[in-house]
Design a protein around this motif. Structure first.
Motif, PDB file in Angstrom:
ATOM      1  N   VAL A 450      -4.223  10.806  -2.426  1.00 26.77           N
ATOM      2  CA  VAL A 450      -3.373   9.609  -2.439  1.00 26.77           C
ATOM      3  C   VAL A 450      -2.865   9.281  -3.830  1.00 26.77           C
ATOM      4  O   VAL A 450      -3.598   9.394  -4.806  1.00 26.77           O
ATOM      5  CB  VAL A 450      -4.165   8.348  -2.009  1.00 26.77           C
ATOM      6  N   ALA A 451      -1.608   8.850  -3.882  1.00 26.03           N
ATOM      7  CA  ALA A 451      -1.123   8.154  -5.071  1.00 26.03           C
ATOM      8  C   ALA A 451      -0.762   6.753  -4.596  1.00 26.03           C
ATOM      9  O   ALA A 451       0.136   6.595  -3.764  1.00 26.03           O
ATOM     10  CB  ALA A 451       0.103   8.860  -5.634  1.00 26.03           C
ATOM     11  N   SER A 452      -1.467   5.751  -5.069  1.00 27.30           N
ATOM     12  CA  SER A 452      -1.267   4.382  -4.592  1.00 27.30           C
ATOM     13  C   SER A 452      -1.723   3.432  -5.696  1.00 27.30           C
ATOM     14  O   SER A 452      -2.895   3.061  -5.769  1.00 27.30           O
ATOM     15  CB  SER A 452      -2.071   4.165  -3.302  1.00 27.30           C
ATOM     16  N   PRO A 453      -0.774   3.076  -6.597  1.00 30.41           N
ATOM     17  CA  PRO A 453      -1.153   2.360  -7.820  1.00 30.41           C
ATOM     18  C   PRO A 453      -1.793   0.985  -7.614  1.00 30.41           C
ATOM     19  O   PRO A 453      -2.397   0.461  -8.541  1.00 30.41           O
ATOM     20  CB  PRO A 453       0.184   2.222  -8.561  1.00 30.41           C
ATOM     21  N   TYR A 454      -1.630   0.395  -6.416  1.00 29.28           N
ATOM     22  CA  TYR A 454      -2.333  -0.867  -6.173  1.00 29.28           C
ATOM     23  C   TYR A 454      -3.594  -0.657  -5.344  1.00 29.28           C
ATOM     24  O   TYR A 454      -4.162  -1.597  -4.814  1.00 29.28           O
ATOM     25  CB  TYR A 454      -1.417  -1.883  -5.469  1.00 29.28           C
ATOM     26  N   ARG A 455      -3.993   0.582  -5.194  1.00 26.02           N
ATOM     27  CA  ARG A 455      -5.180   0.816  -4.390  1.00 26.02           C
ATOM     28  C   ARG A 455      -5.955   2.013  -4.936  1.00 26.02           C
ATOM     29  O   ARG A 455      -6.609   1.892  -5.954  1.00 26.02           O
ATOM     30  CB  ARG A 455      -4.796   0.998  -2.922  1.00 26.02           C
ATOM     31  N   GLU A 456      -5.823   3.177  -4.322  1.00 31.97           N
ATOM     32  CA  GLU A 456      -6.696   4.301  -4.694  1.00 31.97           C
ATOM     33  C   GLU A 456      -6.531   4.724  -6.143  1.00 31.97           C
ATOM     34  O   GLU A 456      -7.473   5.219  -6.758  1.00 31.97           O
ATOM     35  CB  GLU A 456      -6.433   5.507  -3.777  1.00 31.97           C
TER      36      GLU A 456
END
Ligand code: NAD
Length: 552
Positions: A450-456
C-alpha cells in the motif's frame, strides 16, 4: 442452472463441498470467493453489489456479476480473465502457474483522481469503487478486520495502560462492515466499549453475528450500562443509535472522558459514506441524490465538528487516534485546522509489525465446513508452538467469532511464517485432512502492498509516504510468482486520490503446482514489506532482512 441456484440477483450463495463447478480449482476458488463476497451474511448491501466500506463493490452491475460467473465457469488453466473496475473485459493467454484473474479497480491518472471526477464516471457506468477486499474478492466479513483491530487496541493498551484494558472505556463511531469488528475486538482485549452508529440496521447486524452485546437508541441508557461495566471491569460492548458527533458532545457535557477514542464511520467518502449531523437516514438518502454539493458541504462541516469534539476529549486525556478512514483530512477541509493533531493508528501502533513483514494473513475453507477451519487452527498451533500470542488469538477466535459466509480465519503472520503456513495448508488438502481446497489471501492493508499517506505509509521515516512504486512492485512480484488472482486498486480505505494498493489471493489445492506457487508468493509478498521498510530506513526491517537472508 448454476446462475439460478447460486447467483439469482440479489441472492448470491457460494457453492460448498468438494465438487467442482468450474473446470479447475483455481477458477472455482475465484468463483466461490466472488460469490462469498456478495452473499447476504457477508455483504453489507448485496442488491447494490456493495460488500463493505461505503460503496466498495465486488462487481460493477448485476449483468457484470453474471458474466464474471459465466466466464469463471468456463475458464481454462491457460487463460486469465481481465476485470476492469468490476466488469469482465476479456481473457488473455497465460499458463497454469499464472493468476487466473487479473483485476484493476478504480484507477485514475493522478491529476484526475478526485471523488468528483470519479463519481461522474461512476454515474456514467464506466468505473466502480473496489475498496480493498471488496473488488478483489477476499473480504471475509467483520472477522477480516477483527484481529487487526484487536492488535491495535491491545497495542494501545500496552503503550498507555500497562497492558491492561480492564476498567477502561473505549468510544468510537461507525459499526459497519469494518467498524463492526470494534466491539468484539475491544471486549476481547478486555475494555468496556461504546460504539455509535446512525443506522440501527448496522448495529442489529453486529448483534446477530455476536460482535456486540447490547443495543439501545437511548443515550442515558447506554451511558448507564457502560459506566457500570467500566466500574466493575466488565468487558461489555454497547451499540448506541445516533450521530457520533452528538454523542461525543454529550459525553463532554457530562464530563465523561473515554480512555481510548477513535472512529470508523465511512468518512473516507463524504458523499456516499458519512451521514451529516442532523439528518435522518432518509433525509440523507434524499439529499445525496437531490443536491450532492450541499450534502458534501454538510458532511465536511459535520466531520469538522466531530473531530473538534475528538480534539477536546484528547485534550482532556483520551488516547485518541485516527483509524484509517481519512476523517482528519475531510475535517480539515470542513474547517477544523487542528485535525492532524490526532495521530494515525499505523505510526502509533502497527508499523513495528510491518517491519517484520506482518499483516492480516487470512484463509477460507472452500468446503464450507467450519471443521476445516478448526483443523487449520490446530495445525497452526502445532506448527508454531512458541507463538503464544497467536495461540491465544486462535483459541479466542474459535470460541467467540461467528463465521459469515464461508468459514474463514484471520491471523497476522509475518515473513517466514506465511510460507510455512501456506505449505502446511496445502499438505492438509493433499492428505485429505480438510474436505476441499483452502484459499489464502490478505487485506491490502498490509506491510508492503500500500501507498496511503494518511494511513499505512503515514509519516514514513524517509518521507516516502506518497510513492506508489511499492504497491506496483508488490502486484508484479505476486503476478510473476503465481498468485491465483491479483488486483491493483486506487482509493481504498481513505478514498479516491489518497491511496494505491495491491491485493493477492492464492489457492492451496494440494497439488505440486500449488506448492511451487505458495513457496514463491508467500515468500515474496511479506518480503516486499521488509524491503519497503528497510529501504525507508527502519532498522528492525533491516535486521529482519538479514535474519531472513533477504537480498536488499
Ligand atoms: P461501512 O460503510 O460499512 O460503515 C460505516 C458506518 O458508519 C455505517 O454503518 C454508517 O451508518 C456509519 N456512519 C456514517 N456517518 C455516521 C455518523 N455521522 N455518526 C454515526 N455513524 C455514522 O464502512 P466500514 O467497512 O465499516 O469502514 C469504515 C471506515 O473505515 C471506512 O472509511 C473505511 O474506508 C475505513 N477502513 C478502515 C480500515 C482499518 O484497518 N482501519 C480498514 C478498512 C476500511
Amino acid at each position: 442452472e448454476f446462475i439460478q441456484k447460486y447467483a439469482n440477483h440479489p441472492t448470491y450463495i457460494p457453492p460448498r463441498g468438494p465438487e467442482l463447478h468450474a473446470k479447475n480449482w483455481q477458477a472455482e476458488a475465484a468463483l466461490r470467493m466472488f460469490l462469498n463476497n456478495l452473499t447476504d451474511e457477508v455483504a453489507e448491501a448485496p442488491a447494490d453489489l456493495v460488500v463493505y466500506g461505503g460503496t466498495g463493490q465486488a462487481a460493477r452491475t448485476p449483468e457484470d456479476a453474471r458474466k464474471i460467473i459465466e466466464v469463471l465457469l468456463e475458464l481454462e488453466e491457460d487463460e486469465s480473465l481481465l476485470v476492469q473496475s468490476g466488469k469482465p473485459v476479456g481473457k488473455v493467454r497465460t499458463h497454469a502457474e499464472a493468476p487466473r484473474v487479473l483485476i484493476a479497480n478504480s484507477n485514475l491518472v493522478p491529476h484526475w483522481a478526485t471523488w468528483e471526477y470519479f463519481n461522474d464516471l461512476r454515474k456514467r457506468g464506466l468505473i466502480m469503487y473496489g475498496q480493498m477486499t471488496a473488488g478483489s474478492w477476499i473480504y471475509i466479513g467483520s472477522q477480516g478486520i477483527l484481529q487487526g483491530t484487536y492488535e491495535t487496541f491491545a497495542a494501545c493498551g500496552d503503550k498507555y495502560f500497562k497492558g491492561d484494558l480492564r476498567h477502561k472505556l473505549l468510544v468510537t463511531g461507525g459499526l459497519g462492515g469494518m467498524g463492526g469488528a470494534q466491539p468484539l475486538a475491544a471486549t476481547m482485549a478486555g475494555a468496556t466499549f461504546l460504539g455509535v452508529d446512525v443506522d440501527p440496521a448496522r448495529i442489529q447486524k453486529r448483534l446477530d453475528t455476536r460482535y456486540i452485546d447490547k443495543m439501545t437508541h437511548d443515550y442515558e441508557e447506554a451511558k448507564a450500562w457502560v459506566l457500570e461495566a467500566q466500574k466493575t471491569g466488565q468487558a461489555l460492548s454497547v451499540g448506541l443509535v445516533g450521530d457520533i458527533g452528538d454523542v461525543l458532545g454529550k459525553l463532554i457535557e457530562d464530563n465523561i472522558t473515554p480512555d481510548i477514542l477513535t472512529d470508523q464511520t465511512s468518512a473516507h467518502d463524504p458523499l456516499n459514506g458519512y451521514v451529516p449531523n442532523g439528518l435522518t437516514l432518509e433525509q440523507a438518502k434524499e439529499l445525496r441524490h437531490q443536491d450532492p454539493t450541499k450534502y458534501k458541504e454538510l458532511s465536511l462541516k459535520s466531520m469538522a465538528r466531530h473531530v473538534g469534539f475528538m480534539l477536546e476529549l484528547q485534550q482532556r486525556g483520551s488516547k485518541t487516534f485516527d483509524y484509517g478512514n481519512n476523517l482528519r483530512e475531510f475535517a480539515q477541509q470542513g474547517g477544523e485546522a487542528n485535525a492532524f493533531n490526532i495521530p494515525g493508528f499505523v505510526p502509533e501502533y502497527i508499523r513495528p509489525l510491518f517491519c517484520e513483514g506482518k499483516g492480516p494473513f487470512r484463509w477460507a475453507a472452500l468446503s464450507g465446513d467450519p471443521e476445516d477451519i478448526r483443523v487449520t487452527d490446530e495445525a497452526l498451533k502445532e506448527l508454531f508452538p512458541e507463538n503464544t500470542h497467536m495461540i491465544k488469538w486462535l483459541d479466542e477466535a474459535h470460541e467467540k467469532v461467528a463465521f459469515q459466509g464461508l468459514p474463514c480465519r484471520i491471523c497476522w503472520l509475518g515473513m517466514g511464517e506465511r510460507e510455512k503456513a501456506g505449505l502446511l495448508f496445502n499438505q492438509l488438502v493433499r492428505e485429505g485432512k480438510v474436505k476441499a481446497p483452502i484459499v489464502i489471501g490478505r487485506d491490502h492493508l498490509d506491510c508492503g502492498s500500500v501507498a496511503s499517506p494518511y494511513r499505512e505509509t503515514e509519516g514514513m521515516k524517509d518521507g516516502s509516504d506518497a510513492i506508489s512504486d511499492w504497491p506496483l512492485l508488490n502486484l508484479m512480484a505476486n503476478t510473476a510468482g503465481g498468485a491465483t488472482w491479483v488486483s491493483f486498486h486506487h482509493g481504498g480505505g481513505v478514498g479516491i486520490g489518497y491511496s494505491q494498493h495491491a491485493g493477492m489471493v492464492i489457492l492451496a489445492d494440494g497439488t505440486e503446482r500449488a506448492d511451487r506457487c505458495l513457496r514463491r508468493v508467500l515468500y515474496n509478498d511479506p518480503a516486499l514489506g521488509i524491503f519497503r521498510h528497510a529501504d525507508a530506513g527502519y532498522e528492525t526491517a533491516q535486521e529482519n532482512a538479514r535474519e531472513f537472508g533477504l537480498e536488499l
